[in-house]
Design a protein around this motif. Structure first.
Motif, mmCIF file in Angstrom:
data_model
loop_
_atom_site.group_PDB
_atom_site.id
_atom_site.type_symbol
_atom_site.label_atom_id
_atom_site.label_comp_id
_atom_site.label_asym_id
_atom_site.label_seq_id
_atom_site.Cartn_x
_atom_site.Cartn_y
_atom_site.Cartn_z
ATOM 1 N N PRO A 130 0.806 -1.213 0.000
ATOM 2 C CA PRO A 130 0.000 0.000 0.000
ATOM 3 C C PRO A 130 0.844 1.270 0.000
ATOM 4 O O PRO A 130 1.974 1.241 -0.490
ATOM 5 N N THR A 131 0.305 2.340 0.629
ATOM 6 C CA THR A 131 0.900 3.664 0.478
ATOM 7 C C THR A 131 2.367 3.735 0.890
ATOM 8 O O THR A 131 3.202 4.239 0.136
ATOM 9 N N VAL A 132 2.703 3.255 2.072
ATOM 10 C CA VAL A 132 4.062 3.465 2.583
ATOM 11 C C VAL A 132 5.102 2.796 1.699
ATOM 12 O O VAL A 132 6.096 3.420 1.311
ATOM 13 N N THR A 133 4.899 1.544 1.351
ATOM 14 C CA THR A 133 5.869 0.881 0.466
ATOM 15 C C THR A 133 5.744 1.406 -0.961
ATOM 16 O O THR A 133 6.724 1.413 -1.702
ATOM 17 N N GLY A 134 4.548 1.887 -1.335
ATOM 18 C CA GLY A 134 4.408 2.531 -2.632
ATOM 19 C C GLY A 134 5.265 3.779 -2.734
ATOM 20 O O GLY A 134 5.918 4.032 -3.747
ATOM 21 N N LEU A 135 5.286 4.584 -1.670
ATOM 22 C CA LEU A 135 6.110 5.795 -1.653
ATOM 23 C C LEU A 135 7.599 5.464 -1.583
ATOM 24 O O LEU A 135 8.429 6.161 -2.164
ATOM 25 N N LEU A 136 7.950 4.405 -0.860
ATOM 26 C CA LEU A 136 9.348 3.959 -0.843
ATOM 27 C C LEU A 136 9.805 3.578 -2.251
ATOM 28 O O LEU A 136 10.921 3.903 -2.660
ATOM 29 N N ALA A 137 8.945 2.883 -2.977
ATOM 30 C CA ALA A 137 9.286 2.505 -4.346
ATOM 31 C C ALA A 137 9.516 3.743 -5.200
ATOM 32 O O ALA A 137 10.466 3.805 -5.995
ATOM 33 N N GLN A 138 8.679 4.754 -5.035
ATOM 34 C CA GLN A 138 8.783 5.946 -5.866
ATOM 35 C C GLN A 138 9.963 6.832 -5.485
ATOM 36 O O GLN A 138 10.709 7.295 -6.351
ATOM 37 N N LEU A 139 10.125 7.094 -4.202
ATOM 38 C CA LEU A 139 11.115 8.077 -3.772
ATOM 39 C C LEU A 139 12.507 7.487 -3.598
ATOM 40 O O LEU A 139 13.493 8.228 -3.582
ATOM 41 N N CYS A 140 12.594 6.169 -3.459
ATOM 42 C CA CYS A 140 13.904 5.528 -3.262
ATOM 43 C C CYS A 140 14.246 4.558 -4.381
ATOM 44 O O CYS A 140 15.280 3.874 -4.307
ATOM 45 N N ILE A 188 6.086 4.760 -22.738
ATOM 46 C CA ILE A 188 7.040 3.696 -22.410
ATOM 47 C C ILE A 188 6.559 2.960 -21.161
ATOM 48 O O ILE A 188 6.144 3.582 -20.185
ATOM 49 N N TYR A 189 6.610 1.635 -21.187
ATOM 50 C CA TYR A 189 6.227 0.867 -20.007
ATOM 51 C C TYR A 189 7.197 1.146 -18.864
ATOM 52 O O TYR A 189 8.418 1.089 -19.046
ATOM 53 N N SER A 190 6.644 1.447 -17.695
ATOM 54 C CA SER A 190 7.469 1.808 -16.543
ATOM 55 C C SER A 190 6.701 1.507 -15.270
ATOM 56 O O SER A 190 5.523 1.157 -15.300
ATOM 57 N N SER A 191 7.383 1.672 -14.139
ATOM 58 C CA SER A 191 6.724 1.486 -12.849
ATOM 59 C C SER A 191 7.250 2.519 -11.868
ATOM 60 O O SER A 191 8.135 3.318 -12.199
ATOM 61 N N SER A 192 6.718 2.481 -10.657
ATOM 62 C CA SER A 192 7.055 3.521 -9.690
ATOM 63 C C SER A 192 8.520 3.499 -9.252
ATOM 64 O O SER A 192 9.014 4.499 -8.732
ATOM 65 N N ILE A 193 9.257 2.408 -9.460
ATOM 66 C CA ILE A 193 10.686 2.440 -9.156
ATOM 67 C C ILE A 193 11.453 3.287 -10.173
ATOM 68 O O ILE A 193 12.627 3.607 -9.964
#
Length: 295
Positions: free
Chosen positions: A47-57, A264-269
């Motif tokens: 959910p949110t917390v690990t989602g934000l970790l994926a995006q910001l880190c 382009i195919y991408s993800s939050s990382i």
């Protein structure tokens, strides 16, 4: 950066023509000539917390936020995150994160501080700036956006990184006492999306009329896809049963010379590497992802 809670792309008029009148605020943003619409952008975690970790880190979390918090420093698990990189390698003077709920919930406060964020605002900190009582699970989006604007204008020293997580579209989708109703009001999901979009729309209008419009990148991006459930299936598809889907990812760049749509195919990382390439910052890192603009 506006992290839109549970904003799957299908829920917006930007990506779904059938719902074009659900998100007039986001529609205004993408009507700007300096916008970029990213398509085929998926959440790498939830959910949110690990989602934000994926995006910001740029990190595909193999562990939960409790374990990461117990380390006390993200660097102990060898992460490099956007706020710290911007400060050390981009000369950024200030960074802040604003959340509607207690910053202790899901260890958000300590995690964002470990990322190098200067100030984290949760319910307790916001209560000193907002006269009204919280109208949602914590403060509603119509309460959050004005105080977020106030923090930017009173605390931020340029260049700065300001981040906000919205809340009105968090399950069960009927949390905000000041939420708006979409059409007949039968869909709690569309009501919530419409309400968040209205709060964002007012923020976008202020942004466009301010000095920041000339020198500041503004991003509206989902923290993760919406969770499956009956209320969601009624809006989207009776077969909707995934926690991973295409997310909203919209960007405004002053005097943008890049493509208006990127598919382009991408993800939050890939989120932070993309931002850093736009800013021409190429520092040592341990990213799992790559810039969407990389070859």
């Amino acid at each position: 950066i506006i992290f839109l809670e549970s904003f799957s792309s299908q829920l917006t008029g930007v990506y779904n023509e059938q719902l074009k009148d659900v998100t007039p605020g986001l529609n205004k943003m993408v009507a700007d000539k300096n916008k970029i619409i990213f398509k085929n952008y998926f959440n790498a975690s939830t959910p949110t917390v690990t989602g934000l970790l994926a995006q910001l880190c740029s990190f595909l979390p193999p562990t939960g936020h409790n374990e990461i918090d117990q380390e006390k420093r993200l660097q102990k698990v060898h992460l490099s995150c956007l706020p710290e990189i911007l400060e050390k390698h981009g000369g950024y003077q200030y960074s802040t994160y604003v959340t509607a709920v207690s910053k202790n919930f899901a260890n958000k406060g300590s995690i964002f501080q470990s990322m190098g964020t200067d100030e984290v605002y949760g319910t307790e900190e916001l209560s000193k700036l907002i006269i009204e009582k919280p109208l949602s699970w914590g403060y509603s989006d119509h309460q959050l956006f004005p105080v977020f604007w106030k923090i930017i204008n009173t605390k931020a020293r340029e260049p700065f990184l300001a981040m906000l997580s919205t809340v009105d579209t968090h399950p069960p989708f009927n949390l905000a006492k000041d939420g708006l109703i979409y059409k007949d009001g039968k869909s709690v999901v569309l009501n919530a999306v419409y309400s968040t979009d209205n709060a964002f729309s007012k923020f976008w209008d202020k942004f466009k009329d301010s000095q920041y419009y000339q020198n500041t990148i503004l991003i509206a991006v989902a923290d993760h896809a919406i969770f499956p459930g009956q209320a969601v299936k009624e809006v989207l598809d009776n077969n909707y049963n995934t926690y991973y889907n295409e997310n909203v990812f919209l960007m405004y760049i002053p005097d943008n010379i890049l493509a208006k749509k990127v598919s382009i195919y991408s993800s939050s990382i890939d989120f932070s590497p993309t931002i850093l390439q736009l800013l021409n910052i190429n520092s040592a890192n341990v990213f799992d992802g790559h810039s969407i603009f990389d070859d």
